[in-house]
Write a protein that holds these residues in place. Structure first.
Motif, PDB file in Angstrom:
ATOM      1  N   THR A 186      66.105  33.253  30.740  1.00 16.29           N
ATOM      2  CA  THR A 186      66.210  33.282  29.280  1.00 16.29           C
ATOM      3  C   THR A 186      64.987  33.945  28.676  1.00 16.29           C
ATOM      4  N   THR A 221      67.896  25.890  27.291  1.00 19.14           N
ATOM      5  CA  THR A 221      68.970  26.613  27.973  1.00 19.14           C
ATOM      6  C   THR A 221      68.546  26.984  29.384  1.00 19.14           C
ATOM      7  N   HIS A 253      79.369  42.256  32.542  1.00 20.73           N
ATOM      8  CA  HIS A 253      79.197  40.810  32.471  1.00 20.73           C
ATOM      9  C   HIS A 253      80.262  40.224  31.556  1.00 20.73           C
ATOM     10  N   PRO A 305      78.854  37.447  36.391  1.00 24.06           N
ATOM     11  CA  PRO A 305      77.820  36.728  35.633  1.00 24.06           C
ATOM     12  C   PRO A 305      78.044  36.800  34.134  1.00 24.06           C
ATOM     13  N   HIS A 353      70.594  24.962  32.414  1.00 24.35           N
ATOM     14  CA  HIS A 353      71.640  25.725  33.090  1.00 24.35           C
ATOM     15  C   HIS A 353      71.107  26.631  34.191  1.00 24.35           C
ATOM     16  N   SER A 402      73.126  35.467  35.735  1.00 22.46           N
ATOM     17  CA  SER A 402      73.328  35.475  34.288  1.00 22.46           C
ATOM     18  C   SER A 402      72.001  35.593  33.549  1.00 22.46           C
ATOM     19  N   PHE A 403      72.093  35.877  32.259  1.00 20.97           N
ATOM     20  CA  PHE A 403      70.899  36.020  31.435  1.00 20.97           C
ATOM     21  C   PHE A 403      71.221  35.579  30.017  1.00 20.97           C
ATOM     22  N   CYS A 404      70.222  35.044  29.328  1.00 19.79           N
ATOM     23  CA  CYS A 404      70.405  34.542  27.956  1.00 19.79           C
ATOM     24  C   CYS A 404      69.335  35.093  27.028  1.00 19.79           C
ATOM     25  N   ILE A 406      69.558  29.393  33.813  1.00 20.54           N
ATOM     26  CA  ILE A 406      69.813  30.789  33.426  1.00 20.54           C
ATOM     27  C   ILE A 406      68.500  31.406  32.940  1.00 20.54           C
ATOM     28  N   ARG A 432      76.454  37.077  30.123  1.00 19.27           N
ATOM     29  CA  ARG A 432      75.379  37.464  29.213  1.00 19.27           C
ATOM     30  C   ARG A 432      75.538  36.607  27.962  1.00 19.27           C
ATOM     31  N   LEU A 441      75.946  32.016  37.620  1.00 20.37           N
ATOM     32  CA  LEU A 441      74.788  31.570  36.843  1.00 20.37           C
ATOM     33  C   LEU A 441      73.502  32.193  37.345  1.00 20.37           C
TER      34      LEU A 441
END
Length: 431
Positions: A391, A383, A252, A77, A387, A302-304, A389, A79, A299
């Motif tokens: 967030t 975002t 990540h 994933p 995507h 994942s993280f934002c 993701i 970051r 994804l």
């Protein structure tokens, strides 16, 4: 200031701000720093290399950078730290040469939610890019007093201190000389500045910027006054954090996404609404042998962090803030919350951010708007929606947001960068 503070980081930020009067310069400045950290540029139209290491690509005023650790699987994933390179300002119009009554002026268009009065009676330079006949883009930066938007004298507007009202078309045209306007004069002048023939310039993206340099402020120099803190403070912190992770083995793949045009809605080929970030993430997965399944798995995990400046409580206008949420300058990064999804933060995101701050030893604060004052928005919700993701919206607390010159605590950029580094490098050990 009780929180940890490395003045060297803020000194470096001041150089970054001074050298980045336009999004194109900000990207070039960020790329320079990434190169020093061992990253190498890749062309967007060339095949991606899936091997370990740091890479970045540039598209106009946007930059995406990522670091692939040794042994990363196709489904590893991401970051992501997201930010933006643009700031509200005065942009030069396609036919810039204007003037009347013995004054040479430049025609400008208002970019973003600018505090217009902060551009009055201020020494301004010009920066941006020239696009040449052969397709090359040449950065231009006239970093000396060149323009000025003169305010009407109080003798001719006796009620001005009861409320200034500016007409965007008539009152914001800067002066840059005496005499009548001549078509092509600005481009001739800027071409000479960068050493190209005026006839080679077929396009341009130009803007005004304040030439007053960033400076420490206050009795103990605990404040930073500078242009473009919104949002180059976040871009600089993100690049510094990513550089600090390079050479380690995070769990990540750390990514920095610095977009253009956030201040006007992000709908451009270099904005957060574009496919740019999604394309880079997908190509990264596939360059490591993955397909649709691995991309979806990456994804999903994942993280934002969407990082943008936010409002510190204003001592002269405390009633404009939520009475239970008063972010203090110098108190560390702020976590932005809006249940109507102007910010993307939820409880799960709060936990991830709080854990990163805890690992970094960084204090943090919560921000939510007064219910009677609608809040702005960021690239965070874009975002998350585009995507898929998870967030969270964060940032540094400042005063005078969208002014030609903004104000923050001098230690907050360092604290923000440390929190980002802990987020991007989770699980990393130096190799």
């Amino acid at each position: 200031m009780n929180a940890p503070f490395d003045r060297a980081h803020t000194d470096e930020l001041m150089g970054f701000l001074a050298g980045s009067p336009s999004p194109y310069h900000a990207v070039a400045s960020a790329a320079q720093r990434l190169e020093k950290a061992g990253f190498r540029q890749v062309e967007e139209a060339a095949p991606f290399d899936g091997t370990a290491g740091g890479r970045y690509l540039v598209r106009g005023g946007a930059l995406i950078a990522w670091y692939v650790p040794e042994g990363a699987a196709p489904s590893t994933p991401f970051r992501v730290v997201g930010a933006h390179t643009d700031s509200p300002n005065l942009r030069i119009k396609p036919h810039p040469d204007a003037g009347t009554l013995g004054w040479k002026q430049l025609a400008v268009e208002i970019y973003g939610g600018t505090l217009l009065n902060t551009w009055l009676d201020r020494d301004l330079g010009v920066s941006g890019r020239l696009v040449l006949r052969d397709g090359r883009h040449v950065l231009v930066r006239v970093d000396r007093p060149l323009l000025r938007v003169p305010q009407l004298a109080v003798h001719l507007d006796r009620q001005v201190n009861e409320g200034l009202k500016l007409d965007r078309q008539r009152h914001m045209m800067p002066i840059w000389g005496l005499g009548g306007p001549r078509e092509g004069e600005l481009i001739e002048f800027l071409s000479a500045e960068v050493g190209v023939a005026p006839g080679e310039v077929l396009g341009f993206d130009l803007m005004a910027h304040s030439v007053e340099p960033p400076a420490y402020l206050g009795r103990d120099r605990e404040l930073l006054a500078a242009p473009r803190l919104d949002n180059l403070l976040s871009v600089h912190a993100a690049v510094a954090a990513l550089g600090s992770v390079a050479g380690s083995s995070p769990r990540h793949i750390p990514v920095v996404a610095a977009f253009d045009h956030e201040e006007t809605g992000s709908q451009s080929d270099t904005g957060a609404e574009s496919p740019l970030l999604g394309s880079v993430l997908a190509r990264s997965v596939r360059s490591r042998g993955g397909g649709l399944e691995e991309e979806a798995r990456a994804l999903a995990a994942s993280f934002c962090l969407s990082s943008d400046t936010g409002h510190a409580v204003h001592p002269n206008y405390p009633e404009r803030h939520d009475p239970g949420h008063h972010p203090i300058a110098g108190g560390g990064p702020i976590l932005k919350v809006n249940v109507n999804q102007r910010y993307a933060t939820d409880g799960a995101g709060r936990a991830v951010f709080a854990a990163a701050c805890e690992r970094a030893g960084v204090p943090w604060q919560s921000f939510v708007s007064n219910n009677a004052m609608p809040c702005g928005t960021t690239i965070g919700p874009i975002t998350a929606a585009r995507h898929g993701i998870a967030t969270v919206d964060i940032g540094a607390a400042i005063l005078s947001m969208h002014s030609a010159r903004e104000l923050c605590a001098a230690n907050d950029p360092f604290l923000l960068a440390n929190a980002m580094a802990a987020f991007l490098g989770e699980g990393a050990e130096e190799s």
